[in-house]
Design a protein around this motif. Sequence first.
Motif, PDB file in Angstrom:
ATOM      1  N   GLN A  27      -7.894  -3.240  -0.560  1.00  0.00           N
ATOM      2  CA  GLN A  27      -7.515  -1.848  -0.775  1.00  0.00           C
ATOM      3  C   GLN A  27      -8.619  -0.954  -0.229  1.00  0.00           C
ATOM      4  O   GLN A  27      -9.797  -1.144  -0.551  1.00  0.00           O
ATOM      5  CB  GLN A  27      -7.292  -1.554  -2.260  1.00  0.00           C
ATOM      6  CG  GLN A  27      -6.945  -0.109  -2.564  1.00  0.00           C
ATOM      7  CD  GLN A  27      -5.676   0.341  -1.869  1.00  0.00           C
ATOM      8  OE1 GLN A  27      -4.620  -0.273  -2.054  1.00  0.00           O
ATOM      9  NE2 GLN A  27      -5.764   1.392  -1.080  1.00  0.00           N
ATOM     10  N   HIS A  42       0.836  -1.193   0.000  1.00  0.00           N
ATOM     11  CA  HIS A  42       0.000   0.000   0.000  1.00  0.00           C
ATOM     12  C   HIS A  42       0.873   1.245   0.000  1.00  0.00           C
ATOM     13  O   HIS A  42       2.014   1.221   0.449  1.00  0.00           O
ATOM     14  CB  HIS A  42      -0.923   0.016   1.214  1.00  0.00           C
ATOM     15  CG  HIS A  42      -1.873  -1.132   1.270  1.00  0.00           C
ATOM     16  ND1 HIS A  42      -1.610  -2.281   1.966  1.00  0.00           N
ATOM     17  CD2 HIS A  42      -3.079  -1.321   0.695  1.00  0.00           C
ATOM     18  CE1 HIS A  42      -2.612  -3.129   1.836  1.00  0.00           C
ATOM     19  NE2 HIS A  42      -3.527  -2.569   1.064  1.00  0.00           N
ATOM     20  N   SER A  82      -4.601  -0.164  -7.180  1.00  0.00           N
ATOM     21  CA  SER A  82      -3.713  -0.858  -6.246  1.00  0.00           C
ATOM     22  C   SER A  82      -2.770  -1.809  -6.975  1.00  0.00           C
ATOM     23  O   SER A  82      -1.569  -1.866  -6.677  1.00  0.00           O
ATOM     24  CB  SER A  82      -4.552  -1.621  -5.220  1.00  0.00           C
ATOM     25  OG  SER A  82      -3.739  -2.294  -4.287  1.00  0.00           O
TER      26      SER A  82
END
Length: 835
Positions: A612, A283, A374
């Motif tokens: 995500q 992330h 993502s």
Amino acid sequence: MLSLNGIKNACPKCSYAHLFTASRQSRQASFSPASLTRSTAPRIQVQRGSYQLNRRCFSTSKSALQEPSDIPGSQSAEDIEKVVREAKQRFRDTLPKGYLSVEEYALYERLYGPPLRETAPEDVGIPTHADMEGQVTRLSDEGTLLRELEGGGFEEVIYRLPFADGEAEEPSISEQLSASEAAVEAVEESLSYIDAVARNPREHEALQRLMQDFKAAQKKQMEDEIVAARAEAEAEQEAYEMKEEEDEVLFDEQDPASPGVEMQVLSGEARRFHPYTLQGRFHGSPVEISLPQTSFVTPIRDLLDRTHLSHVKAAAEAAFGGPGLPTSPSTPEGKKNGQMGGVGLPPDQRHMTEIEADAFLAGFLPPAYASVTSVLREVRRRLGSDWIQERLKRSENAGLSVLDAGAGGAGLIAWEQILNAEWDLLREKGEVKGTQPPGRKTVITGSDRLRHRLKSFLHNTTFLPRLPDYEHSGEMQGEHLDAGDKPQPRKSYDLIIASHLFLKEKQDHYRQAILNNLWTLLNKDGGVLIVIEKAHPRGFEAVAHVRDTLLKQFLLPQNGESGIPAEELNPAFHREREAGHIIAPCTNHGTCPMYKEAGKSKGRKDYCYFNQRFTRPTFYTKMLGNSSNTQGDVEFSYVAIQRGHLKADQRPGWKATEQAFAGYEHSQESPDMQTLPRMVLPPLKRKGHVTLDVCTPEGKIERWTVPKSFSKLAYHDARKSHWGDLWALGAKTKVARSVRVGSGVDDGGKRAEGGKKPRKVEISMDGGRLSANEKNARKERRSKGKRDRQTDLIKEILEAEDLEEREIEREMDGEVEEELRLEEEEEEEKRKRRR
């Protein structure tokens, strides 16, 4: 000019057919008695600033739209029908508020049904036909220059004027806003007008009200744009000042915890974490993704404003499996164990209604954008910026080409964010020129209604109704009459985003055909294929099937990896294998430890997927029924493969696992991020130690323990790590973790046959009839509910009563037979006595 054909209609006050002429040079409405013979309908000039009419004939009161005052008290059926048909021709499927009387509205509903919504200015073409070529207002501290372009044209450049010595400082925000309001009023006064033809006074009043609404909305939009521009300029100035302050505290030093690693230490996050920990993150920072407002959220919101969101929500729930939208790209928390199918409304569906197209925009695109963004960020980290920048710097190349197959345009928006960032970096270095990066964008949309909506904010995009099929197309060369001497070059794509394409296909050979088609469309020199599916066992199995097929049939084995045995080759799908490697999430090229047996597995609990977090737009929260929660999560399974390039590090998996377990915290060499273990579950934080469940480059699921005594920096980074990160700082102990992959192949609910007695069938003749009895047969095990138990109890009671009745009947028959026997004995004795 908006031109509508009129009909003969006399003025209700003076019985004359007036003609109102309008021209762009004159703003005064002219009336000539000589023109009465040339007019068949009253012409009404609708201007941006005012409406000029003959007040003797037409009334322009504000309440005319609420309850029309010019509707005659008693109308004939022909007049009512004429008004209704004119309203339908003018306003289409919409209707202004209070435009029709009760009798007219009843006829309107009987002929055309209820209107969709209240009429907006764009429904009658006011924004389209308005003359918007007025002079653009500049602020007092802005100037313009003309810069010559390569093609011979000129580009307008806006710059800010510096303050001279002795001048006052820059005005405050309130002063700037007041100046902006004055500029807006000046622009409004200088706006030109449009012409519209009305059939009757009622239409004129409706158009007048719509024009007033348009003027108010346009004024508010201009004010918001000025305020937003000021806020953006202030934010840029603040960011620039903060960057200058950070540059002052930059210093180079040798990290005492990492000898041999020379790095630039910053005040903040980079100083607290090891650089390899930051490089291995899945992330970004922050973890939550914000959807782009200008290019994504605002256009969709404007498209949805045409219809009430309650209707869109009902259509979205019908298309995506009910409340919470369980069959959309994002699955709600309480419905993950339900029907594990694909998306309910795929973008390649050939037919969509108007409301279904709106439901697709509202319920499909936001979570699809978050999942694709993502994955694209992870691919960019693992391949590096050179993968994109080298193709952008080639003069002979037309940029990167991308195919969005399944995300409905969300993949193109996510790709533009990354591409523009790389283009800005190259432009700052002076290596490229231009404001927009070159490239080719293509999206698969089967419905015309969906395509019309997407092209309003997907610019310079090619729309295809289905995937091109190069697998079964022949070469246009030689024998064909329309072919040339050389074969025509086939289109290829540098990036293909295959989102939710494979799960909807139930048979493996259908998935194989889609994969073959996508592989032929992929660029042979470094093209990247991304496959994304929903995060449940069936979605993971679809992604794992694609990965397993690519490794066994398409890609050459990596160094140290065993190839496919010759006896397992399928001659129907066998092809010449070529170079390539898996980018993410896998760090091994062997059999997936969670997919050791191909096919569906019953009772699968452990499978590879990621999540995500993203900011929900307002219209999406209303689709879910929770307007207060603006934070959403989307879970997905994915795999990314690059064609034509081998992995840079060719070490065997067991060796890469050993070095990763030892850790790179004090290592002299930098690790290859694609050879590090990846966390497949959130870390387990305990007092004094952290437990990490990782998938190793050797192809095993292991549990690594990082105690505080092992390394303070590693312990700190392990506690701050996230699900999906790559781990480079090693561990103290490790154990194999058992994977719950289910009970083998799912046979549709039947029990497994391993360890059971063999089934036997006995054939016998019973009363001259052939019968078969099966021994050791499987018994169906079904849990009984309350109703089933009541039914069984009633059945037992009836059976007991039948048994009791049969016993009574048998006793009665015995008594009757005994009485008959006694009577026969008595008669026999009497006959003997007579003799």
